[in-house]
Design a protein around this motif. Sequence first.
Motif, PDB file in Angstrom:
ATOM      1  N   ALA A 118       0.832  -1.202   0.000  1.00  0.00           N
ATOM      2  CA  ALA A 118       0.000   0.000   0.000  1.00  0.00           C
ATOM      3  C   ALA A 118       0.869   1.255   0.000  1.00  0.00           C
ATOM      4  N   PHE A 119       1.954   1.220   0.754  1.00  0.00           N
ATOM      5  CA  PHE A 119       2.837   2.393   0.802  1.00  0.00           C
ATOM      6  C   PHE A 119       3.508   2.623  -0.546  1.00  0.00           C
ATOM      7  N   PHE A 120       3.948   1.551  -1.182  1.00  0.00           N
ATOM      8  CA  PHE A 120       4.622   1.761  -2.458  1.00  0.00           C
ATOM      9  C   PHE A 120       3.657   2.218  -3.550  1.00  0.00           C
ATOM     10  N   ALA A 121       2.420   1.765  -3.452  1.00  0.00           N
ATOM     11  CA  ALA A 121       1.400   2.272  -4.392  1.00  0.00           C
ATOM     12  C   ALA A 121       1.234   3.781  -4.185  1.00  0.00           C
ATOM     13  N   ALA A 122       1.238   4.194  -2.915  1.00  0.00           N
ATOM     14  CA  ALA A 122       1.103   5.627  -2.608  1.00  0.00           C
ATOM     15  C   ALA A 122       2.322   6.407  -3.107  1.00  0.00           C
ATOM     16  N   PHE A 123       3.514   5.849  -2.912  1.00  0.00           N
ATOM     17  CA  PHE A 123       4.727   6.539  -3.400  1.00  0.00           C
ATOM     18  C   PHE A 123       4.644   6.751  -4.915  1.00  0.00           C
ATOM     19  N   ALA A 124       4.182   5.703  -5.609  1.00  0.00           N
ATOM     20  CA  ALA A 124       4.100   5.788  -7.073  1.00  0.00           C
ATOM     21  C   ALA A 124       3.174   6.931  -7.486  1.00  0.00           C
ATOM     22  N   LYS A 125       2.098   7.093  -6.717  1.00  0.00           N
ATOM     23  CA  LYS A 125       1.118   8.134  -7.042  1.00  0.00           C
ATOM     24  C   LYS A 125       1.661   9.539  -6.727  1.00  0.00           C
ATOM     25  N   LEU A 126       2.492   9.609  -5.686  1.00  0.00           N
ATOM     26  CA  LEU A 126       2.912  10.929  -5.195  1.00  0.00           C
ATOM     27  C   LEU A 126       4.276  11.393  -5.687  1.00  0.00           C
ATOM     28  N   GLU A 127       5.050  10.494  -6.226  1.00  0.00           N
ATOM     29  CA  GLU A 127       6.430  10.825  -6.562  1.00  0.00           C
ATOM     30  C   GLU A 127       6.518  12.024  -7.517  1.00  0.00           C
ATOM     31  N   GLY A 128       7.330  12.979  -7.111  1.00  0.00           N
ATOM     32  CA  GLY A 128       7.544  14.154  -7.956  1.00  0.00           C
ATOM     33  C   GLY A 128       6.360  15.115  -7.991  1.00  0.00           C
ATOM     34  N   LYS A 129       5.446  14.943  -7.042  1.00  0.00           N
ATOM     35  CA  LYS A 129       4.257  15.816  -7.016  1.00  0.00           C
ATOM     36  C   LYS A 129       4.064  16.395  -5.626  1.00  0.00           C
ATOM     37  N   SER A 130       3.314  17.471  -5.561  1.00  0.00           N
ATOM     38  CA  SER A 130       3.011  18.084  -4.263  1.00  0.00           C
ATOM     39  C   SER A 130       1.558  18.513  -4.231  1.00  0.00           C
ATOM     40  N   GLU A 131       1.065  18.636  -3.004  1.00  0.00           N
ATOM     41  CA  GLU A 131      -0.305  19.114  -2.841  1.00  0.00           C
ATOM     42  C   GLU A 131      -0.295  20.638  -2.731  1.00  0.00           C
ATOM     43  N   TRP A 132      -1.194  21.272  -3.457  1.00  0.00           N
ATOM     44  CA  TRP A 132      -1.387  22.717  -3.344  1.00  0.00           C
ATOM     45  C   TRP A 132      -2.833  22.959  -2.969  1.00  0.00           C
ATOM     46  N   GLY A 133      -3.045  24.012  -2.204  1.00  0.00           N
ATOM     47  CA  GLY A 133      -4.411  24.301  -1.777  1.00  0.00           C
ATOM     48  C   GLY A 133      -4.898  25.613  -2.355  1.00  0.00           C
ATOM     49  N   VAL A 134      -6.165  25.658  -2.704  1.00  0.00           N
ATOM     50  CA  VAL A 134      -6.772  26.923  -3.113  1.00  0.00           C
ATOM     51  C   VAL A 134      -8.049  27.117  -2.300  1.00  0.00           C
ATOM     52  N   ARG A 135      -8.083  28.232  -1.606  1.00  0.00           N
ATOM     53  CA  ARG A 135      -9.298  28.590  -0.881  1.00  0.00           C
ATOM     54  C   ARG A 135      -9.863  29.844  -1.538  1.00  0.00           C
TER      55      ARG A 135
END
Lengths: 270, 138
Positions: A118-135
Amino acid sequence: MASRQPSQPRPGTVWYVYGVLPASASLELHNLVPMGTSPMVCLRSGRLQALVDAVSREEFNDAAIQRRDLRWIAEKAQHHNEIARLAAAKATFVPFRFCTVLKDEASVLKLLALNEGAFFAAFAKLEGKSEWGVRITRTANKRDAVKAKAHKQEDESGKAYLLRKQRELRDNEQIEQSMRSYAEACHRELEQLACAANRLPGNRYGPVNDGQSIFSAAYLIADSEAQAFKQRVGKLAEENSPLGIKLHLTGPWPAYSFTDLKLSFTGVST
Amino acid sequence: MEEYRAISRMSEPRGQGLVDVLERVLDKGVVIAGDIRISLVNVELLTIKIRLLIASVDKAAEMGIDWWTRDGELSGKAGAQGRKQVQPKPIRDRLTQLEQKLETVLNRLPDKSGTPSRASKRRTTAGSRNQARRRKNG
């Protein structure tokens, strides 16, 4: 490498887990300020490591938490976020929810071992990306404008007063509606630059700094696209400012909103 | 040590206010399934309790005692502006209710301004009765 061999924590401590990262990544642990009194550590199991903090059991247990005031929660929540933010800046990092505390080192290692896939699946999804927020908030000026438009007369009768109030309310609702549609249009545009997007409740934890919050969302953005995303938010903010809404960009965040993992110890026999 | 300064600056205004942080650390991120509470691994799950606590805090916010969202120290620039603008919700609600009630009452009154309202009629009647009484006594 900034990890260490399993050892006994001090008596009376439990492990506060900030998140999990690949064992191959290295963090500068001496730069992270712990909540507890011992230096921060990474506990490794196989290809994974967990960023943990030995905190006092006295401070972090169900009964004690019940008695905590909001200042404590606010401080610890900011602290949690700060550590996760610094870790996410250095490695692909899967952040845990606030106050996830495990009893001992063995529990942490078991959690890693049982959920490696499960962790490696998450890493694959997140690698090289970041979360940004817009309010998106509705600016106070617009509301004032409505009030000013239906300006008060000096000696208005009770009925006139009430009719004016009713008119104001109706105008207000109409404005609110169009503000929401502007916000939706912004979201549709931003979504196209994102690998994934998630809406957030927006006002569950009280009012925000600048006017009334009408929209909040998180976007998972490839780091190579971050500049373009920021520019787009800026452009939308400019375009929408005369319409009475304001866009607030936050981030980069650890990818909290894109790690809806529910882990378990099922199958563990002790 | 840049990171250390980052921590000590935590309470200063930044892009991300407390509300944005809470929205993420309390509602998002990896969770461990609740069943481990009763498993042999014996993990203490504080998150659920925290959320309960926050739920009761929501009520506090409704009552206008949401100091932490307006506290400049904790939520950045919220402080200065928030304090001026906040109007406690119960008071607002009550005002709206009162206004609605008043309107229904006023709507029952005769429409033309020429016609005296029921209230003023009543006043006139009471007034003339008093006059009559005074005349009698005098």
